[in-house]
Design an enzyme around this catalytic site. Structure first.
Site, short mmCIF file in Angstrom:
data_model
loop_
_atom_site.label_atom_id
_atom_site.label_comp_id
_atom_site.label_asym_id
_atom_site.label_seq_id
_atom_site.Cartn_x
_atom_site.Cartn_y
_atom_site.Cartn_z
N TYR A 131 26.10 -9.67 21.11
CA TYR A 131 24.88 -9.04 20.29
C TYR A 131 24.40 -9.29 18.90
O TYR A 131 23.67 -8.93 18.59
CB TYR A 131 25.00 -6.51 20.48
CG TYR A 131 25.20 -6.33 22.37
CD1 TYR A 131 24.18 -6.67 23.32
CD2 TYR A 131 26.09 -5.36 22.54
CE1 TYR A 131 24.56 -6.55 24.52
CE2 TYR A 131 26.30 -5.46 23.50
CZ TYR A 131 25.36 -5.61 24.29
OH TYR A 131 25.30 -5.13 26.07
N CYS A 154 40.62 -17.51 20.61
CA CYS A 154 40.41 -19.13 20.68
C CYS A 154 39.26 -19.49 20.83
O CYS A 154 38.10 -20.22 21.82
CB CYS A 154 41.18 -20.38 21.78
SG CYS A 154 43.00 -19.90 21.28
#
Length: 485
Positions: A384, A411
């Site tokens: 968000y 990652c």
């Protein structure tokens, strides 16, 4: 309104002078923190009478720490506000607060909020089953969902009360015309009558982000008021032999400050109720006006709206609209989740690698502070563009600060927990950072990305700590892999 990107967050923060994003202490912005948060004489943050550095050393990090007394207090405020503002002595028909389990659910939370007089709203087989197993009274449990399975509905309809008698849950929220036939068929097979409410979308566009605005037309939840679909679904329920129409439900979104949007939605739902009464002679006894009251996450956020203010505003609208339509006032319920559990919990991380990165031709630098968790225990910044803060937990910041970005160990370059924050210039590996207001949607949306184990939730109160949810282990992860069994 679209979600702000990480780059937007960075550029806006870079325009601020260093020191403008220093994390507010509990005595500066108590609304960000659990009520018992304080610093001891050595500068360590405490919660529930427990020093966070000691908890980190004993239980490990990352670690969610939940202040049970704070949770109890917030649940009590919501339950009391609804009971008082909708008291029959004021000419009302009663009011309830149902805790929105999607925010964070475990047996400890269910027992705490229900002891305070709240019900529990659920939205899956897992949430529903947990609430019932934890001892929630079926008469104070609801089931949401835009695509309910037969298994979920069977559990809802077969739920037993404390005496071992089949009682069924308080209400099932119908989300589409198709669900009328679906629930009717299961109820007929079981020989029961099911209390239902029709979830409607009022066209009110509210919430901190498009992904959490849930009452405008172009989204998956509910049936439209404007197009006449809501009335049609309600009439179909009235014609069904095994369905009892209890009323209408509306939820406009999440992370809302103020009462204006709630008031507008309440007027629309009350007008819909009056229209159904005029068309059919049936005045449904209940309305549910959802949740969505926002909380503060950083020192730049406005102060949240009090549950008492929200309940009083809704009571005024309900009373006024009922009188204007010449119909009895309904029983009113709401579904707060984030505002109950969000500020009760913090996430504790240990700092690892720290490095300074040159970010433009002018030689400006940003310090990247890596922690031992990340987007697997707080997906909201990546999903968000949500903003958090993260003060040092093990000692005070008494000297100069540097503009930092707090990042996780996954990652992904988008694995950011705090986009921009001014942290002590002497921050070093081994220090502890604490992110406040992570009770809602931190642990509940956690994942095992990169095969990280999900942190536990430690409940603290009166100087004592115990697991509300134990941390996952590698063996928990591998238990579902047949090749490793």
């Amino acid at each position: 309104m679209s979600a702000p990107s990480a780059s937007d967050a960075a550029s806006s923060a870079d325009a601020l002078p260093v020191g403008a994003l220093v994390c507010p202490e509990p005595d500066q912005r108590p609304d960000l923190w659990p009520w018992t948060a304080t610093r001891d004489e050595d500068g360590a943050l405490e919660l529930g009478g427990c020093a966070l550095p000691e908890l980190a050393d004993t239980y490990g990090t990352p670690l969610f720490v939940m202040d049970r007394a704070d949770l109890r207090g917030r649940a009590n405020v919501w339950a009391t506000a609804m009971a008082e503002e909708f008291w029959d002595g004021y000419g009302m028909a009663g009011g309830d607060a149902f805790y929105a389990g999607k925010a964070f659910l475990c047996a400890d939370v269910v027992r705490t909020v229900t002891e305070c007089g709240m019900g529990v709203d659920t939205a899956s087989l897992g949430e529903l089953t947990l609430a019932l197993r934890a001892g929630a009274d079926p008469r104070m449990v609801g089931l949401h969902g835009n695509n309910k399975t037969e298994a979920e509905l069977e559990v809802a309809l077969r739920a037993e009360n404390a005496a071992g008698e089949r009682a069924g849950i308080a209400r099932i929220f119908l989300d589409s015309p198709w669900e009328v036939g679906q629930v009717e068929a299961i109820a007929a097979r079981l020989g029961v009558v099911v209390p239902v409410m029709v979830r409607v979308k009022t066209g009110i566009h509210a919430g901190g982000n498009d992904y959490i605005a849930t009452s405008h037309e172009d989204q998956k939840f509910g049936v439209s008021v404007a197009g006449g679909e809501a009335i049609a679904v309600a009439e179909a329920v009235l014609a069904s032999e095994h369905l009892e129409l209890r009323g209408f439900h509306n939820h406009i979104g999440s992370q809302i400050i103020g009462t204006e949007a709630f008031e507008a939605a309440a007027r629309i739902v009350m007008a819909l109720r009056a229209e159904l009464a005029e068309r059919t002679g049936v005045c449904v006894p209940e309305i549910d006006l959802g949740g969505g009251v926002g909380i503060a996450y950083t020192g730049r956020d406005p102060e949240p709206t009090s549950p008492v203010v929200v309940a009083r505003a809704l009571a005024s609208i309900v009373r006024e609209e009922s009188a204007a339509a010449g119909v009895p006032v309904p029983h009113v319920s709401v579904e707060p989740g984030r505002s109950v559990v969000g500020p009760t919990m913090v996430t504790l991380y240990r700092v690892g690698a720290i490095k300074d990165v040159t970010i433009d031709e002018d030689g400006r630098q940003r310090r990247y502070v890596s922690i031992d968790g990340g987007m697997s225990d707080n997906i909201r910044p990546a999903l968000y563009g949500a903003h958090y803060t993260a003060p040092r937990a093990n000692r005070r910041c008494d000297g100069p600060v540097m503009r930092c970005r707090v990042v996780g160990k996954h990652c992904e370059s988008g694995d950011i927990v705090v986009h921009e924050v001014d942290l002590p210039a002497d921050l070093r590996a081994g220090d502890l950072l604490v992110v406040p207001a992570t009770g809602a949607y931190g642990r509940s949306m956690a994942s095992n990305y990169n095969l990280l184990t999900r942190p536990g939730v430690l409940a603290v109160e009166g100087g004592r700590a115990q697991w509300a949810l134990r941390p996952e282990t590698l063996e928990d992860l591998y238990a579902t892999d047949p090749a490793l069994a």
